[in-house]
Design a protein around this motif. Structure first.
Motif, mmCIF file in Angstrom:
data_model
loop_
_atom_site.group_PDB
_atom_site.id
_atom_site.type_symbol
_atom_site.label_atom_id
_atom_site.label_comp_id
_atom_site.label_asym_id
_atom_site.label_seq_id
_atom_site.Cartn_x
_atom_site.Cartn_y
_atom_site.Cartn_z
ATOM 1 N N SER A 169 -5.054 57.361 -10.091
ATOM 2 C CA SER A 169 -5.786 58.029 -11.176
ATOM 3 C C SER A 169 -6.126 57.078 -12.318
ATOM 4 N N ASN A 170 -5.262 56.097 -12.587
ATOM 5 C CA ASN A 170 -5.541 55.135 -13.659
ATOM 6 C C ASN A 170 -6.748 54.265 -13.327
ATOM 7 N N VAL A 180 -6.240 66.452 -5.952
ATOM 8 C CA VAL A 180 -4.958 65.792 -5.724
ATOM 9 C C VAL A 180 -4.788 64.609 -6.668
ATOM 10 N N MET A 181 -5.829 63.807 -6.782
ATOM 11 C CA MET A 181 -5.753 62.578 -7.567
ATOM 12 C C MET A 181 -5.350 62.841 -9.019
ATOM 13 N N PHE A 182 -5.908 63.908 -9.599
ATOM 14 C CA PHE A 182 -5.639 64.188 -11.009
ATOM 15 C C PHE A 182 -4.550 65.234 -11.212
ATOM 16 N N LYS A 183 -3.790 65.500 -10.147
ATOM 17 C CA LYS A 183 -2.614 66.371 -10.209
ATOM 18 C C LYS A 183 -2.927 67.734 -10.829
ATOM 19 N N LYS A 184 -3.975 68.353 -10.303
ATOM 20 C CA LYS A 184 -4.382 69.668 -10.781
ATOM 21 C C LYS A 184 -3.886 70.753 -9.825
ATOM 22 N N VAL A 220 4.518 65.760 -3.126
ATOM 23 C CA VAL A 220 3.181 65.538 -2.565
ATOM 24 C C VAL A 220 2.621 64.207 -3.060
ATOM 25 N N TYR A 221 2.779 63.949 -4.339
ATOM 26 C CA TYR A 221 2.241 62.717 -4.924
ATOM 27 C C TYR A 221 3.029 61.491 -4.457
ATOM 28 N N ASP A 222 4.302 61.674 -4.194
ATOM 29 C CA ASP A 222 5.096 60.570 -3.652
ATOM 30 C C ASP A 222 4.592 60.204 -2.252
ATOM 31 N N LYS A 223 4.292 61.210 -1.450
ATOM 32 C CA LYS A 223 3.781 60.968 -0.099
ATOM 33 C C LYS A 223 2.406 60.311 -0.148
ATOM 34 N N LEU A 224 1.576 60.745 -1.106
ATOM 35 C CA LEU A 224 0.262 60.130 -1.264
ATOM 36 C C LEU A 224 0.394 58.660 -1.654
ATOM 37 N N ALA A 225 1.307 58.376 -2.584
ATOM 38 C CA ALA A 225 1.508 56.990 -3.022
ATOM 39 C C ALA A 225 1.987 56.116 -1.864
ATOM 40 N N GLN A 226 2.856 56.666 -1.019
ATOM 41 C CA GLN A 226 3.341 55.905 0.121
ATOM 42 C C GLN A 226 2.238 55.665 1.140
ATOM 43 N N PHE A 227 1.406 56.677 1.359
ATOM 44 C CA PHE A 227 0.260 56.543 2.264
ATOM 45 C C PHE A 227 -0.688 55.469 1.747
#
Length: 209
Positions: A41-42, A133-137, A188-195
């Motif tokens: 997102s940054n 997903v990207m902006f955690k909405k 969910v965001y942890d899994k996305l970061a790992q992917f």
């Protein structure tokens, strides 16, 4: 297919494509993240900084079609949640002929700005799902019909563990509202970061960096 055998590395974005290719070629095939997911997102922050978005809370829907299910669901969810409704794009119409409440076309910077500033996000496309997903909405990814195969949004949501956010006309409005009133699990965001990390590592190796 014989041409693929000449490549040292082969990647795809979904398991469905991997399974189809694996049946025809002997090369190992890696599933990697869509390019839009290789950023966080940054990384998207500079895009859309100069775009003005509504000050009042709003629900934003990005869709490639204006089928009744998408439009009616977005408007009803906005009504239930007590927020403004913004739907884009509307490719079928000119900017003067678009139905009231629909935005004609949308630029990448405006897409990012509207998704980032939204209180809720609905998606009628893969990249709309990515933005949610990207902006955690609190978000929903809509499909016009029950998936008979693993669509791109379904594949992504399954991989990161939130496929309950994929809805279709058989999903009740009450269930959709409840989902939108619930924050997405941090897992969910942890899994996305790992992917993302795994994909970048594989791609760097593939290009020799």
């Amino acid at each position: 297919m014989r041409a693929i055998e000449r490549f040292s590395y082969v990647s795809v974005r979904e398991n469905l494509a991997k399974n189809q290719l694996s049946a025809a070629v002997s090369k190992p095939i890696e599933v990697v993240a869509d390019p839009t997911l290789l950023l966080n997102s940054n990384d998207y922050s500079p895009l859309g900084e100069k775009v003005k978005v509504p000050k009042e809370p709003y629900l934003f829907m990005y869709t490639l079609t204006v089928q009744k299910f998408y439009v009616d669901t977005a408007k009803e969810m906005a009504r239930r949640l007590g927020v403004k409704c913004i739907i884009a794009p509307c490719y079928q119409y000119s900017r003067y002929g678009a139905p009231k409440g629909l935005t004609y076309s949308i630029s990448p910077d405006r897409l990012v700005a509207l998704a980032r500033g939204a209180k809720y996000v609905l998606a009628g496309s893969f990249h709309g799902t990515v933005m949610g997903v990207m902006f955690k909405k609190p978000f929903l990814s809509l499909r016009e019909q029950v998936d008979e195969y693993e669509s791109r949004p379904a594949a992504l949501l399954k991989r990161i563990g939130c496929n309950n956010r994929l809805v279709n006309p058989t999903t009740s409005l009450d269930e959709m509202e409840a989902l939108l009133r619930t924050e997405v699990d941090e897992e969910v965001y942890d899994k996305l970061a790992q992917f993302r990390t795994n994909s970048l590592s594989w791609l760097k190796e593939a290009v020799g960096q």
